[in-house]
Design an enzyme around this catalytic site. Structure first.
Site, PDB file in Angstrom:
ATOM      1  N   HIS A  62       1.744   4.605  -2.790  1.00 35.36           N
ATOM      2  CA  HIS A  62       1.896   6.053  -2.572  1.00 35.36           C
ATOM      3  C   HIS A  62       3.287   6.533  -3.001  1.00 35.36           C
ATOM      4  CE1 HIS A  62      -1.848   6.877  -0.501  1.00 35.36           C
ATOM      5  NE2 HIS A  62      -1.639   5.940   0.410  1.00 35.36           N
ATOM      6  N   GLU A 113      -4.562   7.754  -3.199  1.00 31.38           N
ATOM      7  CA  GLU A 113      -5.120   6.497  -2.689  1.00 31.38           C
ATOM      8  C   GLU A 113      -5.419   5.537  -3.833  1.00 31.38           C
ATOM      9  OE1 GLU A 113      -4.992   6.306   0.510  1.00 31.38           O
ATOM     10  OE2 GLU A 113      -6.162   4.527   1.021  1.00 31.38           O
ATOM     11  N   HIS A 133       0.840  -1.204   0.000  1.00 29.28           N
ATOM     12  CA  HIS A 133       0.000   0.000   0.000  1.00 29.28           C
ATOM     13  C   HIS A 133       0.882   1.264   0.000  1.00 29.28           C
ATOM     14  CE1 HIS A 133      -3.692   2.329   1.111  1.00 29.28           C
ATOM     15  NE2 HIS A 133      -2.797   3.127   1.693  1.00 29.28           N
ATOM     16  N   GLU A 134       1.833   1.318   0.917  1.00 28.27           N
ATOM     17  CA  GLU A 134       2.678   2.515   1.007  1.00 28.27           C
ATOM     18  C   GLU A 134       3.588   2.648  -0.215  1.00 28.27           C
ATOM     19  OE1 GLU A 134       1.780   4.643   3.024  1.00 28.27           O
ATOM     20  OE2 GLU A 134       0.559   3.353   4.315  1.00 28.27           O
TER      21      GLU A 134
END
Lengths: 489, 489
Positions: free
Chosen positions: B258, B284, B254-255
């Site tokens: 980003h 997101e 997830h990170e």
């Protein structure tokens, strides 16, 4: 709000921004991704630009005109804010920018020249740096001594002449001590390898043993160990070498000396000009007394020998007396940063005399290498073999640090004064150190020196704490006694 | 130098200072000594004050008046600088200070109230926050919709009505899908424990597998994982749990989504308003498409199952198909941050509707808990058992983040649109993912979306990249297909 209150509120914000700039430096040397370097240069330039603007903000001049505190602390704040303001506005902005630009590229040129052993490649840019720094010094000195104005940046209220008086008394005695010691048999050497994780664990233990507060600090690894930050966020770094654990342990104790000074300052001064160590020399007095007078004492090395034996087993040293001699071994060498207590100050005096002559115009950059090599031969008795072991070994001059070198040796002189008085005040010192208990000594230093931060001028705080005017005698007596005993002179 | 050049030079320095402020946040959550917190608060306040002064500097208004670039990039820079400047000057300084003061104390009150399960203790300060934020919203909206003005801070050029249109279409289908899935047998569970160092090693491997560049980034641990920084210094964090390795692995992916967005932006935009992700929702979309559409796909989980089996041995999952079902398990739960793909958006819609009503004055703070509990029961089918599982679970409202929640679900909607088009463009996607090769997918995202940074408005860049106006259908079709197949609906 009075003018003083306004000034202090503004100053507090400036100090907070200064802490941020310092922490960016920490980040860069410890955790920054390699590829971030170009962006980091812009970030540093941006915050330095903000800090410069605040340090020369015209409102500061107005507040300084109007503020009139009556207490000792308030007067000291004004004294330090005025000194910083006047220093900033004396240097024309174009000159400051030229120095920043030239030193930034000179550092790269120096590193390449050192790698190539090519002095000639470095001299043209060093010539530029010297010319610009002399111009800056003249702007700061306003008719006074150019070199004194530079020393003021690192050791305020101290002149080149005062330093030369001290160094000139020390030099012949150090040359003689060095020669006598090197005429004697060498101590035992360490054998085997030393696990680096175990070194870091023992390093953390040494840090807390010397009173470093890990609640407001941390220990990381860096290529060149340093201490960073003031107040509630004071971080240190160390390094490890598989074959030389002393590098790790004594780097740690040295940096803890710096950090303990910052952590020991009265929190009432936090984020003010009094909230950091008062000078490079006084800072170095703390790192050196922790590292040498305490950390390399017979009593403390006895405890360390037991710790290292428990951690690493046998490493070729027969007993605690032999270990003490090994820790304090004196060996020939060209490199300042690797020098022992006996020889270190000779390296500094060489640089001090040369850079003072450069700034006075009495030495030309083109003659620097010959002057270095002559002086080295005179004091150390053998010739420099290559420039990276001679005048290209240090980064300082390439980045414009003139007036900085003498503070290293001044720190040793100050440490000598402090230690003489500390020993007299603590009759049980050796018993404590032999048990790995430094709290008596570090508590004395905190009580008598560290807590005051920037309240007193460097020579004044040494005089207040040690009861004597800073001079070379206590350090010289300590060195001659200690090494006379170890080497049976 | 034209006015545009002057403006961009000023802006570049502001962006560099903004990067520094962001990195202080990273430092605080990863390496800062605990005892440094009070000093850090002053440091943050100091740099925020500098940033605020620069964002509302009167020279910016003059430069904006005079600058007239003719190219697309220049026009976009001006658009974003003007938006930020006008936003800053519209809010009276006293109001901004009041919000900073109240939200700072409200966060502590919220944390205590949550620990005590005491909604009543939180409501008075929340009432203050809501009143101040409505005042701020009115100042920003200047007669327009207050909530829209808040959304603008996180998802520019997007209105509450547009978001409500999308969410209202999704809600009944999500409620139905959730109920159908939870009517089916649950997937297999992980057994045993998972060494945390091994998790961190596999985490690093996953990060680079998804294209994260460790030359300009690094992976650390933090209590709440986050990504931080733009340009050449983009850092991520993750966390480990001995019994739940998915927490570590999917936080990392997830990170990385980003971070890859930030690393993928054209370096020509570095340290300008176009040099960061354009909105929270588009950001997101990248973290979610990396984590879910790619990272939780049947193809990629097949590769991950093999990696985990090699690293940890048997952990109670029979084969890759069962592993895929486990990774995508849907379970009852109260907590938004622990929710799966099916239920996550329902948590968001609940918050969106409530906060929009609060800002419109249609819901009173005193009625918030009842409204939350009613809505939760309606969508999830069971009652909230305690406030920490209900309206006290999130920090956002206490710190004044109204208009932020919907960007999480908008990100999922955007990810749905992008994934539909990406799949069509890459016929071999599943074959690649099954080999742990995400370069086709991440390369497509970089090429079609990430490189543009802030050049296009959020809805525009999604439309350009995916070829469709942002809408719920692609996401809903993806969810209904995926979970219909896993749960054999």
């Amino acid at each position: 709000m009075t003018a003083f209150d306004d000034l202090m509120a503004f100053q507090r914000e400036t100090s907070a921004l200064g802490q941020i700039a310092g922490r960016l430096g920490w980040d860069q040397e410890t955790v920054m991704p390699r590829g971030a370097a170009p962006q980091r240069a812009e970030e540093m330039a941006a915050i330095e630009s903000v800090l410069h603007a605040r340090r020369s903000d015209p409102r500061v001049a107005e507040w300084l005109d109007q503020a009139d505190p009556q207490d000792e602390v308030g007067k000291a704040q004004i004294r330090e804010i005025r000194r910083s303001f006047e220093r900033t506005v004396k240097v024309p902005a174009d000159l400051a920018k030229a120095i920043a630009r030239v030193t930034s590229s000179a550092q790269g040129t120096w590193a390449q020249a050192r790698a190539d052993e090519d002095v000639a490649a470095f001299l043209p840019v060093l010539q530029e740096v010297v010319a610009l720094k002399r111009e800056e010094g003249a702007a700061l000195a306003q008719g006074g001594d150019v070199y004194d104005a530079m020393v003021e940046d690192y050791e305020p209220y101290t002149t080149g002449t005062q330093i030369a008086d001290i160094f000139d008394q020390m030099r012949p005695r150090l040359v003689a001590l060095r020669a006598a010691v090197l005429d004697r048999p060498v101590p035992q050497s360490l054998t085997g390898t030393f696990d680096e994780l175990t070194q870091m664990r023992l390093s953390q233990k040494l840090a807390t043993t010397f009173g470093y507060d890990l609640n407001t600090g941390r220990v990381d690894k860096a290529v060149h160990p340093f201490s960073s930050g003031s107040g509630l966020d004071v971080r240190i770094t160390t390094r490890t070498s598989e074959t030389d654990p002393f590098n790790c342990f004594y780097s740690t104790i040295h940096e803890v000396g710096h950090a303990a000074y910052e952590q020991g300052i009265d929190q009432a001064y936090a984020l003010t000009p009094l909230g950091s160590g008062v000078s490079m020399g006084v800072h170095e007095s703390q790192s050196r007394i922790y590292e040498n007078q305490l950390g390399r004492s017979r009593a403390f090395t006895g405890w360390l020998f037991a710790q290292m034996t428990a951690a690493f087993g046998d490493f070729g040293i027969s007993d605690a007396d032999a270990f003490y001699a090994t820790v304090n071994g004196v060996h020939n060498g060209y490199i300042r940063t690797e020098a022992d207590e006996v020889q270190y100050n000779l390296h500094i005096m060489l640089r001090f005399d040369l850079e003072r002559a450069l700034m006075a115009g009495d030495l030309q950059v083109s003659d620097l290498e010959a002057a270095w090599n002559d002086r080295f031969k005179a004091d150390f008795g053998y010739a420099v073999d290559k420039p990276s072991n001679g005048c290209l070994q240090d980064v300082h001059w390439s980045v414009g640090l003139f007036g900085y070198f003498p503070t290293y040796a001044l720190g040793n002189v100050y440490a000598g004064c402090l230690y003489q008085t500390l020993r007299a005040a603590l009759p049980d010192l050796d018993t404590q150190l032999a048990q790995g208990d430094t709290s008596g000594a570090t508590g004395w230093l905190r009580e008598n020196l560290q807590q005051y931060g920037g309240l007193y001028a460097p020579r004044d705080i040494i005089t207040r704490a040690s009861g004597v005017e800073p001079g070379p005698e206590p350090l010289m007596a300590y060195l001659e006694d200690k090494f006379g005993e170890i080497y049976r002179l």
